[in-house]
Structures are given as C-alpha cells and as structure tokens.
Design a protein around this motif. Structure first.
Motif, PDB file in Angstrom:
ATOM      1  N   ILE A 151       0.833  -1.205   0.000  1.00  0.00           N
ATOM      2  CA  ILE A 151       0.000   0.000   0.000  1.00  0.00           C
ATOM      3  C   ILE A 151       0.864   1.250   0.000  1.00  0.00           C
ATOM      4  N   VAL A 152       1.914   1.259   0.806  1.00  0.00           N
ATOM      5  CA  VAL A 152       2.806   2.423   0.848  1.00  0.00           C
ATOM      6  C   VAL A 152       3.435   2.668  -0.520  1.00  0.00           C
ATOM      7  N   LEU A 153       3.889   1.598  -1.174  1.00  0.00           N
ATOM      8  CA  LEU A 153       4.483   1.728  -2.505  1.00  0.00           C
ATOM      9  C   LEU A 153       3.449   2.214  -3.515  1.00  0.00           C
ATOM     10  N   GLU A 154       2.249   1.654  -3.461  1.00  0.00           N
ATOM     11  CA  GLU A 154       1.198   2.045  -4.399  1.00  0.00           C
ATOM     12  C   GLU A 154       0.805   3.506  -4.229  1.00  0.00           C
ATOM     13  N   ILE A 155       0.688   3.946  -2.974  1.00  0.00           N
ATOM     14  CA  ILE A 155       0.318   5.336  -2.713  1.00  0.00           C
ATOM     15  C   ILE A 155       1.398   6.282  -3.240  1.00  0.00           C
ATOM     16  N   THR A 156       2.651   5.907  -3.060  1.00  0.00           N
ATOM     17  CA  THR A 156       3.751   6.729  -3.569  1.00  0.00           C
ATOM     18  C   THR A 156       3.652   6.888  -5.085  1.00  0.00           C
ATOM     19  N   VAL A 157       3.384   5.785  -5.779  1.00  0.00           N
ATOM     20  CA  VAL A 157       3.267   5.831  -7.238  1.00  0.00           C
ATOM     21  C   VAL A 157       2.057   6.668  -7.660  1.00  0.00           C
ATOM     22  N   VAL A 158       0.921   6.480  -6.984  1.00  0.00           N
ATOM     23  CA  VAL A 158      -0.288   7.238  -7.316  1.00  0.00           C
ATOM     24  C   VAL A 158      -0.046   8.736  -7.146  1.00  0.00           C
ATOM     25  N   GLN A 159       0.566   9.116  -6.035  1.00  0.00           N
ATOM     26  CA  GLN A 159       0.837  10.530  -5.792  1.00  0.00           C
ATOM     27  C   GLN A 159       1.773  11.104  -6.858  1.00  0.00           C
ATOM     28  N   GLN A 160       2.802  10.345  -7.201  1.00  0.00           N
ATOM     29  CA  GLN A 160       3.752  10.828  -8.209  1.00  0.00           C
ATOM     30  C   GLN A 160       3.074  11.006  -9.563  1.00  0.00           C
ATOM     31  N   LYS A 161       2.259  10.034  -9.969  1.00  0.00           N
ATOM     32  CA  LYS A 161       1.574  10.103 -11.257  1.00  0.00           C
ATOM     33  C   LYS A 161       0.597  11.274 -11.295  1.00  0.00           C
ATOM     34  N   CYS A 162      -0.169  11.452 -10.227  1.00  0.00           N
ATOM     35  CA  CYS A 162      -1.165  12.523 -10.204  1.00  0.00           C
ATOM     36  C   CYS A 162      -0.506  13.900 -10.183  1.00  0.00           C
ATOM     37  N   VAL A 163       0.553  14.048  -9.406  1.00  0.00           N
ATOM     38  CA  VAL A 163       1.245  15.336  -9.351  1.00  0.00           C
ATOM     39  C   VAL A 163       1.870  15.651 -10.703  1.00  0.00           C
ATOM     40  N   ASP A 164       2.478  14.662 -11.342  1.00  0.00           N
ATOM     41  CA  ASP A 164       3.065  14.893 -12.669  1.00  0.00           C
ATOM     42  C   ASP A 164       2.001  15.284 -13.686  1.00  0.00           C
ATOM     43  N   ALA A 165       0.801  14.676 -13.559  1.00  0.00           N
ATOM     44  CA  ALA A 165      -0.286  15.037 -14.469  1.00  0.00           C
ATOM     45  C   ALA A 165      -0.740  16.479 -14.235  1.00  0.00           C
ATOM     46  N   VAL A 166      -0.826  16.871 -12.976  1.00  0.00           N
ATOM     47  CA  VAL A 166      -1.196  18.258 -12.670  1.00  0.00           C
ATOM     48  C   VAL A 166      -0.161  19.222 -13.234  1.00  0.00           C
ATOM     49  N   LYS A 167       1.102  18.865 -13.156  1.00  0.00           N
ATOM     50  CA  LYS A 167       2.173  19.721 -13.688  1.00  0.00           C
ATOM     51  C   LYS A 167       2.089  19.853 -15.210  1.00  0.00           C
ATOM     52  N   ARG A 168       1.547  18.846 -15.875  1.00  0.00           N
ATOM     53  CA  ARG A 168       1.392  18.939 -17.330  1.00  0.00           C
ATOM     54  C   ARG A 168       0.376  19.998 -17.722  1.00  0.00           C
ATOM     55  N   ILE A 169      -0.691  20.140 -16.942  1.00  0.00           N
ATOM     56  CA  ILE A 169      -1.711  21.134 -17.273  1.00  0.00           C
ATOM     57  C   ILE A 169      -1.449  22.471 -16.571  1.00  0.00           C
ATOM     58  N   ASN A 170      -0.463  22.486 -15.670  1.00  0.00           N
ATOM     59  CA  ASN A 170      -0.058  23.724 -15.002  1.00  0.00           C
ATOM     60  C   ASN A 170       1.466  23.829 -15.077  1.00  0.00           C
TER      61      ASN A 170
END
Length: 264
Positions: A151-170
C-alpha cells in the motif's frame, strides 16, 4: 462592534451554551454513577474481545483488499484524466475541471487508504505481538506486513503520477513529489486564486479537526471511566489537538505581524 453590541451578542448566546454544558455534565454524572454502582465489566470485556477478533482475523484481510482495490480505482481515474490531458487544447475550461476533479479524487482515495492502513496496521500488530501460535495466525500476520508495504508503494506511485499530471496542465508548477520541501515549493508555485482556495479548504479542515477532537476528548474521558482504556488514546487526541491549535494560532500571529500581507 460597539461594547453594547458585543455584550448583547454574548447575552443571546450564553443561555444556549450553559444549557449545553449542563446537559453534558449531567450525562457524565449519570454515566459515572451507573458505572460505579452497577459496573460495566462485562461490556468492557465484550468490546475488548471484539477488538482482539478484529485485529487478528479481520484487519489483515481489509489491508489486503485495500492493496488490491485502491490502485485499481486510482488507476482508472488517472488513466481517464491522462486521456483527457492528451487531447486537451489548453483552453477548454470544462475539460480542465474534469481532469482536476479526477486527479483530486484519486489523491483523496490514496490519502484515505493511507489513513485506514495506519489504523489497521496498529490493530493487527497489537494483537499479533504475542500470539503467533498457529500457522494460520502467522499467515495473517504476513498478509498484514506485505499489504502494508504494498500500500505504501502504491500510494507513492499514485501521488507521483497525479502530481506529474497536474504539472502537465499547469506548467508553472515545478516541484517534484519526492522533494522533501514539496509542499512549500508547490505553494510557492500557486497563484493567488489557488492560495485563497487552499486557505478556505485549510480553515474548514482546521474547524472540523477541532470539533472532532473535542468530541473524541469527551468520549475517551467517559470510556476511561467506564472501560478502563487508560490515558494513551486521550494523549493521542491531545497531541493532535495541540499541534492543530498551535500551528493555526502561530501562523495567525505571524501573518498579523506582517500587516495581513501574504508571507512566503
């Protein structure tokens, strides 16, 4: 407000406050009297037994379910947002809002999973510490441990992917999710509208935390009397409440000294 207006407002609010405090004190007195007069040992033993069963036989399976379901749900939301980002023309506000909503929901699910995992881990470990006498219990303990790391590993990946996606549109946002000062740098990259939104959301969270801590403090005080749960649960609430109040008041004082200017 003038002095008379302040006094009048206090006089209107005081009766309701006194009634509430009186009801609370009377209820506490009645519960304390019943506990000392008739005893609630059987109920306390029943709750303790339920906690043991939950920690040993239920919590590990819930952790395993979170480890399986959470990345699937977050992955569906992320892929949908990513697909919209790839086709976004940079102007359509409705698409932007949809992407932001999906990514925020994915982050919310990941955060809720992390909080639930912390509780479930404590529940599991507290019951397995000295009771691994059977192969089945050892297997459940292993499930809890493996699920925690997954779960800790999965959450880390989810956060990284979502933040990178936000950075693409901002594009103005540059902070990496792995940066130890990520929150500060992310805040610095936000515009004034985003900072106002963060401030409003933060105040709602602050107010909700205050109310919940007050309720928990009262409930745990009664439980300490009725079920002999000790003071550690109340200590945990005390620490959270103290940090919440101190952080808010400290920032308020700092901002006031700056003449209500936005401080970095």
């Amino acid at each position: 407000m003038k002095h008379d207006e302040i006094r009048e407002a206090n006089c209107r609010a005081l009766p309701k406050y006194l009634v509430f405090m009186a009801i609370f004190l009377i209820a506490g007195f009645i519960l304390g009297f019943l506990a000392s007069r008739y005893g609630l040992g059987a109920l306390g033993d029943m709750i303790h037994g339920a906690g043991v069963g939950f920690g040993m036989y239920v919590a590990p399976w819930i952790m395993l379910a979170i480890a399986v379901i959470m990345p699937i749900a977050c992955g569906i939301l992320y892929r949908g947002a990513k697909k919209l980002i790839n086709t976004w023309d940079g102007e359509d506000e409705e698409v932007y809002q949809t992407v932001d909503g999906r990514l925020s929901l994915a982050m919310w699910i990941a955060g809720a999973a992390l909080i639930a995992t912390g509780f479930l881990t404590a529940a599991s470990y507290s019951r397995f510490a000295y009771r691994l006498e059977s192969l089945y219990l050892a297997a459940l303990f292993l499930i809890a441990v493996v699920s925690l790391f997954a779960i800790v590993l999965e959450i880390t990946v989810v956060q990284q992917k979502c933040v990178d996606a936000v950075k693409r549109i901002n594009p103005e946002k540059k902070a990496s999710v792995y940066d130890l000062k990520f929150q500060k740098k992310w805040m610095d990259d936000c515009d004034e509208a985003e900072k106002i939104l963060i401030g409003k959301c933060s105040y709602k969270a602050y107010a909700a935390t205050n109310k919940m801590c007050a309720v928990l403090s009262c409930v745990l005080s009664v439980c300490a009397l009725l079920f002999n749960i000790g003071f550690l649960p109340s200590l945990a609430v005390f620490l959270i409440w103290t940090v919440n109040q101190s952080a808010y008041c400290g920032e308020a004082i700092r901002y006031s000294k700056g003449g209500n200017r936005t401080l970095r």
